[in-house]
Scaffold this active site. Structure first.
Site, PDB file in Angstrom:
ATOM      1  N   CYS A  19       0.838  -1.199   0.000  1.00 25.14           N
ATOM      2  CA  CYS A  19       0.000   0.000   0.000  1.00 25.14           C
ATOM      3  C   CYS A  19       0.881   1.260   0.000  1.00 25.14           C
ATOM      4  CB  CYS A  19      -0.968  -0.035   1.179  1.00 25.14           C
ATOM      5  SG  CYS A  19      -2.238   1.219   1.028  1.00 25.14           S
ATOM      6  N   HIS A  31      -3.619  -5.186   0.639  1.00 27.99           N
ATOM      7  CA  HIS A  31      -3.062  -5.560   1.944  1.00 27.99           C
ATOM      8  C   HIS A  31      -2.999  -7.074   2.132  1.00 27.99           C
ATOM      9  CE1 HIS A  31      -2.780  -1.631   3.969  1.00 27.99           C
ATOM     10  NE2 HIS A  31      -3.736  -1.301   3.124  1.00 27.99           N
ATOM     11  N   GLU A  52      -1.624  -8.628   4.454  1.00 30.62           N
ATOM     12  CA  GLU A  52      -1.575  -8.987   5.873  1.00 30.62           C
ATOM     13  C   GLU A  52      -2.952  -9.192   6.493  1.00 30.62           C
ATOM     14  OE1 GLU A  52      -1.051  -6.112   4.497  1.00 30.62           O
ATOM     15  OE2 GLU A  52      -1.191  -4.396   5.851  1.00 30.62           O
TER      16      GLU A  52
END
Ligand code: XMP
Length: 528
Positions: free
Chosen positions: A82, A177, A179
């Site tokens: 990002c 993202h 994660e």
């Protein structure tokens, strides 16, 4: 420590800790540091790979933040996520179009260029055989020109450059993202990056970590003595078990019973630590002192302050008796330590402090021993199990430091605490014993925190032929991943029915049970 290490540079995203979680899930050690650390720090840290985090989801004041030059000069693989992708683009000669409008949400991303990062990783294929990924993405700012040497790695219709790579230099970046769990293949991508691309060994495992931690504690402490405040919570219990494994009787645990613990909690802690582990535990029954000081106090914050101050006083008095102690051990864990919020100069976004013994090391003149400082909560739990603590203890719901003190509304009385303890124990027992057929898990495991609250109001009831005029308890059960927001749990009616039936029949003094259907926000999890 001889582990391969990954360095996560934090630009202030709310989810930076999740990057570190996922990397550790791939059995690779990593640490989070602010994005403005020095070049010298980056070099001396000697990471095998670097990950650049996202930034705040809603503010654009930060788009001048940059990674240290050493990140690009070290020659190790770098993954930008990002904002991390945008700064990579800017710093390496590409272009970014900044925007003050950002949307955060689900997207389907098409993979391009057959990069090693995404090779064989996809959620589905289009009829044209394009590999597709379901991801969580922030749109708004976009890379519009690739830096020299980079090729396109991913795209969506609204974000034509959603991923880029310079495979010769092992530089990768994604606008989405990986994660967060909403990005279904995110864990696979991060594993690919740290294990396959960066070549980190998968040597971060709790079983083998014990030997390393034990050796470190022995080296630190030498032949000196340590005291530890045992609360019955997960962190202090695991810290105690680990330190005891390392130095045995050089450790003395002090367990302060403030009279506001759950049913049989004191007994359980003593049985576990003094009985099974044969640790030295001083059990201080200070309930009269606590309840005496709290008499007549109804304000929640004043109650908290009194309990905290009283705890320090009792603990300090005990600690002074142990004249040989040179160390104070605490169960501080990584999320308590890590600064999230990017730059060193900026205020951290989240700092959690449950320092039960705050300020004590200075007044007692003790050195601080914090053997769990680098572990996340699930790692602490895995370590506890590996150390032989019962899973029931290690996977317990969190319990606030002031204990039942914030679950008895208004003034605290011993009678109230006794009633509440029994009602609470029945609720927890029913949650543990009721299995959800859809998941095969108990409702205790399916909720994040559950407890009973004592309401000092009386209501009329009827029991047998008689009229009763007794107290009310409220049951509270929530589901949450971070305790910042929480949903009330949709417990089965049959479970609620059994629980209320048992409480009203077994706990004389309570004749009415209610269930709390408020989510956080605007309610909080605790009632006070
Ligand atoms: P709230 O009630 O703020 O709670 O939604 C969020 C989480 O924090 C715990 N909590 C406390 N823990 N001392 C603690 O150690 C406290 O004074 C305290 N107050 C709330 C609460 O149990 C929940 O897990």
């Amino acid at each position: 420590m001889q582990h391969d290490k990954v360095l996560v540079l934090d630009f202030g995203s709310q989810v930076t800790q999740l990057i570190a979680r996922r990397v550790r899930d791939a059995s690779v050690y990593c640490e989070i540091h602010p994005n403005d650390v020095s070049d010298e720090f980056v070099r001396s840290y000697a990471p095998k790979a670097i990950i650049l985090s996202g930034s705040h989801a809603s503010t654009y004041e930060d788009h001048e933040l940059r990674a240290p030059q050493a990140v690009w000069d070290l020659g190790v693989p770098v993954l930008g996520i990002c904002y991390g992708m945008q700064t990579m683009a800017v710093q390496l000669g590409g272009k970014v179009e900044w925007s003050d409008h950002r949307e955060f949400g689900y997207a389907e991303v098409r993979a391009h260029g057959h990069t090693q990062l995404l090779d064989g990783i996809q959620d589905f294929e289009t009829p044209e055989r394009h590999g597709m990924l379901k991801v969580w993405m922030s749109h708004g700012d976009k890379v519009t020109v690739l830096p020299p040497g980079f090729k396109l790695m991913a795209s969506t219709p609204s974000c034509p450059i959603a991923g880029m790579a310079d495979e010769a230099r092992r530089l990768y970046a994604v606008q989405f993202h990986p994660e967060v769990t909403h990005t279904l293949q995110g864990e696979a991508m991060l594993r690919r990056f740290v294990r396959d691309i960066a070549g980190c060994k998968g040597d971060w495992q709790m079983g083998s970590y014990i030997d390393e931690a034990v050796a470190k504690i022995r080296e630190q402490v030498g032949d000196e003595e340590v005291i530890l405040g045992l609360s019955g919570g997960v962190d202090s219990s695991v810290a105690a078990a680990l330190i005891h494994r390392a130095i045995g009787d050089q450790l003395t645990c002090v367990f302060v019973d403030h009279g506001l613990l759950r049913l049989n909690e004191g007994k359980m802690v003593m049985e576990m630590f003094a009985g099974r582990l044969h640790a030295k535990v001083v059990h201080v029954d200070a309930s009269e002192q606590f309840l005496g000081t709290l008499a007549g106090v109804a304000d929640p914050e004043r109650k908290r302050k009194i309990i905290g101050a009283e705890f320090v006083e009792v603990f300090q008095a005990e600690a002074k008796k142990l004249t040989n102690a040179k160390w104070l051990a605490q169960g501080t864990i990584y999320p308590d330590v890590v600064e999230s919020g990017g730059t060193k100069t900026k205020k951290a976004t989240t700092i959690k402090s449950h320092h039960n013994v705050g300020g004590l090391p200075e007044t007692l003149g003790l050195k601080l021993l914090e053997p769990l400082r680098e572990l996340f909560k699930d790692e602490v739990r895995a370590l506890g199990v590996a150390l032989g603590l019962p899973p029931d203890m290690v996977y317990r719901h969190p319990f606030p430091g002031p204990g039942l003190g914030v679950r008895i509304l208004g003034e605290i009385k011993k009678d109230y605490a006794d009633l509440l303890r029994r009602a609470d124990a029945i609720f927890i027992e029913e949650l543990r014993n009721t299995i959800d057929p859809a998941t095969g898990k108990s409702w205790y495991a399916l909720t994040s925190q559950a407890f009973a609250v004592f309401l000092p109001v009386k209501s009329v009831g009827v029991m047998g032929d008689g009229r009763t005029y007794d107290y009310v308890v409220a049951l509270r059960a929530v589901q949450t991943s971070d305790f910042m927001t929480a949903d009330w749990a949709e417990l089965p009616y049959a479970l609620l029915k059994r629980t209320s039936g048992r409480i009203i029949n077994e706990v004389r003094g309570i004749n009415r049970v209610t269930y709390d259907v408020s989510s956080k926000p605007p309610a909080t999890i605790e009632w006070e």
